[in-house]
Motif scaffolding. Sequence first.
Motif, PDB file in Angstrom:
ATOM      1  N   ARG A   1      -9.176  -7.582  -1.357  1.00  0.00           N
ATOM      2  CA  ARG A   1      -8.721  -6.249  -0.973  1.00  0.00           C
ATOM      3  C   ARG A   1      -9.879  -5.284  -1.109  1.00  0.00           C
ATOM      4  NH1 ARG A   1      -6.760  -1.746  -3.871  1.00  0.00           N
ATOM      5  NH2 ARG A   1      -5.392  -0.381  -2.631  1.00  0.00           N
ATOM      6  N   ARG A   2     -10.203  -4.606  -0.011  1.00  0.00           N
ATOM      7  CA  ARG A   2     -11.296  -3.633   0.004  1.00  0.00           C
ATOM      8  C   ARG A   2     -12.593  -4.210  -0.564  1.00  0.00           C
ATOM      9  NH1 ARG A   2      -8.200   1.989  -1.801  1.00  0.00           N
ATOM     10  NH2 ARG A   2      -6.671   1.982  -0.108  1.00  0.00           N
TER      11      ARG A   2
ATOM     12  N   HIS B   1     -13.422  12.502  -2.223  1.00  0.00           N
ATOM     13  CA  HIS B   1     -12.855  12.004  -0.960  1.00  0.00           C
ATOM     14  C   HIS B   1     -11.890  13.012  -0.347  1.00  0.00           C
ATOM     15  CE1 HIS B   1     -11.586   9.001   1.956  1.00  0.00           C
ATOM     16  NE2 HIS B   1     -10.326   9.246   1.643  1.00  0.00           N
TER      17      HIS B   1
ATOM     18  N   GLU C   1       0.841  -1.188   0.000  1.00  0.00           N
ATOM     19  CA  GLU C   1       0.000   0.000   0.000  1.00  0.00           C
ATOM     20  C   GLU C   1       0.881   1.245   0.000  1.00  0.00           C
ATOM     21  OE1 GLU C   1      -3.116   0.356  -0.305  1.00  0.00           O
ATOM     22  OE2 GLU C   1      -4.112  -1.505   0.253  1.00  0.00           O
TER      23      GLU C   1
ATOM     24  N   ARG D   1       1.143   8.855  13.790  1.00  0.00           N
ATOM     25  CA  ARG D   1      -0.110   8.164  13.444  1.00  0.00           C
ATOM     26  C   ARG D   1       0.229   7.020  12.488  1.00  0.00           C
ATOM     27  NH1 ARG D   1      -4.898  11.238  13.620  1.00  0.00           N
ATOM     28  NH2 ARG D   1      -4.767  12.827  15.265  1.00  0.00           N
TER      29      ARG D   1
ATOM     30  N   LEU E   1       2.068   4.213   6.898  1.00  0.00           N
ATOM     31  CA  LEU E   1       1.988   2.790   7.210  1.00  0.00           C
ATOM     32  C   LEU E   1       3.034   2.385   8.235  1.00  0.00           C
ATOM     33  CD1 LEU E   1       1.453   1.317   3.631  1.00  0.00           C
ATOM     34  CD2 LEU E   1      -0.244   1.575   5.442  1.00  0.00           C
TER      35      LEU E   1
ATOM     36  N   GLY F   1      -0.371   3.374  10.446  1.00  0.00           N
ATOM     37  CA  GLY F   1      -1.440   2.555   9.878  1.00  0.00           C
ATOM     38  C   GLY F   1      -2.721   3.327   9.638  1.00  0.00           C
ATOM     39  N   VAL F   2      -2.611   4.548   9.170  1.00  0.00           N
ATOM     40  CA  VAL F   2      -3.782   5.402   8.966  1.00  0.00           C
ATOM     41  C   VAL F   2      -4.637   4.863   7.813  1.00  0.00           C
ATOM     42  CG1 VAL F   2      -4.550   7.731   8.393  1.00  0.00           C
ATOM     43  CG2 VAL F   2      -2.538   7.394   9.819  1.00  0.00           C
ATOM     44  N   SER F   3      -5.936   4.769   8.025  1.00  0.00           N
ATOM     45  CA  SER F   3      -6.838   4.280   6.984  1.00  0.00           C
ATOM     46  C   SER F   3      -7.031   5.328   5.894  1.00  0.00           C
ATOM     47  CB  SER F   3      -8.194   3.920   7.586  1.00  0.00           C
ATOM     48  OG  SER F   3      -8.874   5.087   8.015  1.00  0.00           O
ATOM     49  N   HIS F   4      -7.578   4.894   4.771  1.00  0.00           N
ATOM     50  CA  HIS F   4      -7.832   5.796   3.641  1.00  0.00           C
ATOM     51  C   HIS F   4      -8.775   6.925   4.064  1.00  0.00           C
ATOM     52  CE1 HIS F   4      -7.807   6.885  -0.550  1.00  0.00           C
ATOM     53  NE2 HIS F   4      -9.111   6.799  -0.643  1.00  0.00           N
ATOM     54  N   ALA F   5      -9.819   6.584   4.810  1.00  0.00           N
ATOM     55  CA  ALA F   5     -10.783   7.599   5.255  1.00  0.00           C
ATOM     56  C   ALA F   5     -10.144   8.568   6.237  1.00  0.00           C
ATOM     57  CB  ALA F   5     -11.997   6.922   5.883  1.00  0.00           C
ATOM     58  N   SER F   6      -9.365   8.038   7.182  1.00  0.00           N
ATOM     59  CA  SER F   6      -8.727   8.896   8.185  1.00  0.00           C
ATOM     60  C   SER F   6      -7.695   9.825   7.573  1.00  0.00           C
ATOM     61  CB  SER F   6      -8.068   8.032   9.270  1.00  0.00           C
ATOM     62  OG  SER F   6      -9.021   7.237   9.933  1.00  0.00           O
TER      63      SER F   6
END
Length: 286
Positions: A65-66, A197, A9, A270, A247, A272-277
């Motif tokens: 994946r997703r 987004h 990723e 921070r 990551l 491992g931040v998610s896509h939304a975060s």
Amino acid sequence: MVPDIVAEEGGVAALADFVFDTLRRSGRYQPTFVSLAVSSRDGASLRLLSPASWRDGARAVSRQRRGETHLHAGCHVAELEFQRYRPRAVLTDILNQYDVVHVVAGAPAWALVAKRCRGVVVLHAATLATSERAMVKRYAFPRWRYWMTRVTSRLDLAALRHVRLTFVINRWMEEAVGRVAGTSRVVFALPGVDTGHFRPGRYADDGYILSVARFSDPRKDVRTLLRAYALLRRAAPDAPKLVLAGLTMPTREDWGLAESLGVAGFVERREGVSHASLADLYRGAC
């Protein structure tokens, strides 16, 4: 087609997602993801150090994946980096089902896996191995990694001559590809942004300085960032805090530099931040 989109990723995966979603939304194409082995421990590959893998050889396996399923293709002798760029029958059989093979990768050598397929092969490449790993000695990688880089550099050039067209995201790469393959076979194409987004928010008085990267990767040079932030705090003691999002976080040695510079208390990590975060983090920055 993209290097292991589950394990890797980052910028390449984000660009691959953008290309895939754009093609699908157009209604003119039926895109499919195919990912490639990137590790000596790849479970779909034949590995010298894993006798159990010798019988099956390189395989194609389904992955999630997703919420979507894609195929992942292993390689032969995954411990050797250059083997991951070689064509293999199991992958060629998959690629021959498509009219166009669009490779999205950091370096061009990945496009060589499609050398034997019947369709048109195009490439999205960020840089060349010689540039990406220019500091390989400085960061004390094993000697074998240095020699693998030299081999990969030659494969980069072979791949650029093989593909029909190469899309690049910076002018330096445009000139480099033009010298190898000719200016008619390279296109400068900046990555798109999902504005639904990643959209702006209101200005926040308590905003922060944001940096997004794989901070454990020495090529990202987090130490220069930390030194610059230390200089900023000396000049402006009330400067906003620094947020590191990604990551992976700085190594223990790199974080020791932050402590020695006296800025560790003003740096927020921070991991491992998610896509939304991540979109929220961008909106909250200064």
